[in-house]
Enzyme design. Sequence first.
Site: not given
Ligand SMILES: Nc1ncnc2c1ncn2[C@@H]1O[C@H](COP(=O)(O)OP(=O)(O)OP(=O)(O)O)[C@@H](O)[C@H]1O
Lengths: 206, 130
Positions: B9
């Site tokens: 990241h």
């Molecule tokens: N493995 C997964 N399967 C389905 N949905 C997921 C998964 N991981 C995260 N999410 C969804 O993605 C959302 C978060 O999206 P966001 O764009 O904030 O990504 P992030 O978690 O910040 O990404 P990163 O993995 O880069 O940290 C969560 O609220 C959830 O609904």
Amino acid sequence: MTTAKEALRVVGQAVIDKKSYLTDLDQAIGDGDHGINMARGFESVFKKIAVLDDNIDLTTLLKTVGMGLISSVGGAAGPLYGTAFLRASGVCAGKTEIDAVTAKAMLDAAIKGIQDRGKAKKGEKTMLDALIPASEAMDIAIKAGKTEVECLADAVQAAQKGVEYTKTIIATKGRASYLAERSIGHQDPGATSSTVMLEALYNYLE
Amino acid sequence: MVGIVIVSHSVKIAEGVKELALQMARKDQLIIAAGGTDTGDIGSDPMKIQAAIEAADKGDGVAVFADLGSAVMSVGLAKEMIDPQLAQRVCLANAPIVEGAIAGAVEAAMGSPLEKVLETAYGARNMEKQ
Ligand SMILES: Nc1ncnc2c1ncn2[C@@H]1O[C@H](COP(=O)(O)OP(=O)(O)OP(=O)(O)O)[C@@H](O)[C@H]1O
Ligand SMILES: [Mg+2]
């Protein structure tokens, strides 16, 4: 008349309008970027679809959306929603009218794509907790002989319930899983953005 | 020689892991850092990862090391976007990004095949710290 491009514009704008709300939700149980990521994604998508014909077919449009999100979101929602839109675009190839059965097949392909990419199941506090109930509700509505818009209305309602349900469960996927029990009481940002998109589509078609 | 791609990241983490691994491996070991978004912010960029994989392959395949969440998912997506022939010799290591990349880079620099590089990287999971 409804066009795919206008529907997409309405859906994307709804997400952009909820930018700070989605970010606040992600601040509570994640890294506080979901709304920022999604808004950046759809703004980039808008630029890409601006050059497309106003009556562009749904398949090409959804493919453009998928690739646009993949290349611009930056967080998990990028590969997840990106794959979802790409898979949905494959289902509607060659179709000019989308009936409820096709719409559900598109939703199911999107769900399958999200699962292939993120390996999550129902009940892990993710976007799937809105999308899977939406598909299940659509299935029941189709079997009950409801119209397309009625089917979508039921899907929206099920997704909204799904978002409420995410408040009661522990996250086991994504950033929120680091919080374990402390994720209880908070709704999932991704389930919320999925529901925002379905609501906007319903409002446009209704 | 197997190429190495580091996906984090953070631009700094990816660059830092590359720097650490290069210190151990031969200087001509190909290691490409693909950290952050296209604007250099925290996040992942499947396109950047795709380009890194393509640049890291010299015919013997690529071992990819990733941190978490979207970094892992973006590697999966990048693999689907590249030439299927190349995709067959690209594998995400099931290993911690720092320890795995160092162990994998040393193995790759010895001229070992992709399977061996991945196996050695996997072994880095068991590194005792107490
Ligand atoms: N493995 C997964 N399967 C389905 N949905 C997921 C998964 N991981 C995260 N999410 C969804 O993605 C959302 C978060 O999206 P966001 O764009 O904030 O990504 P992030 O978690 O910040 O990404 P990163 O993995 O880069 O940290 C969560 O609220 C959830 O609904
Ligand atoms: Mg986030």
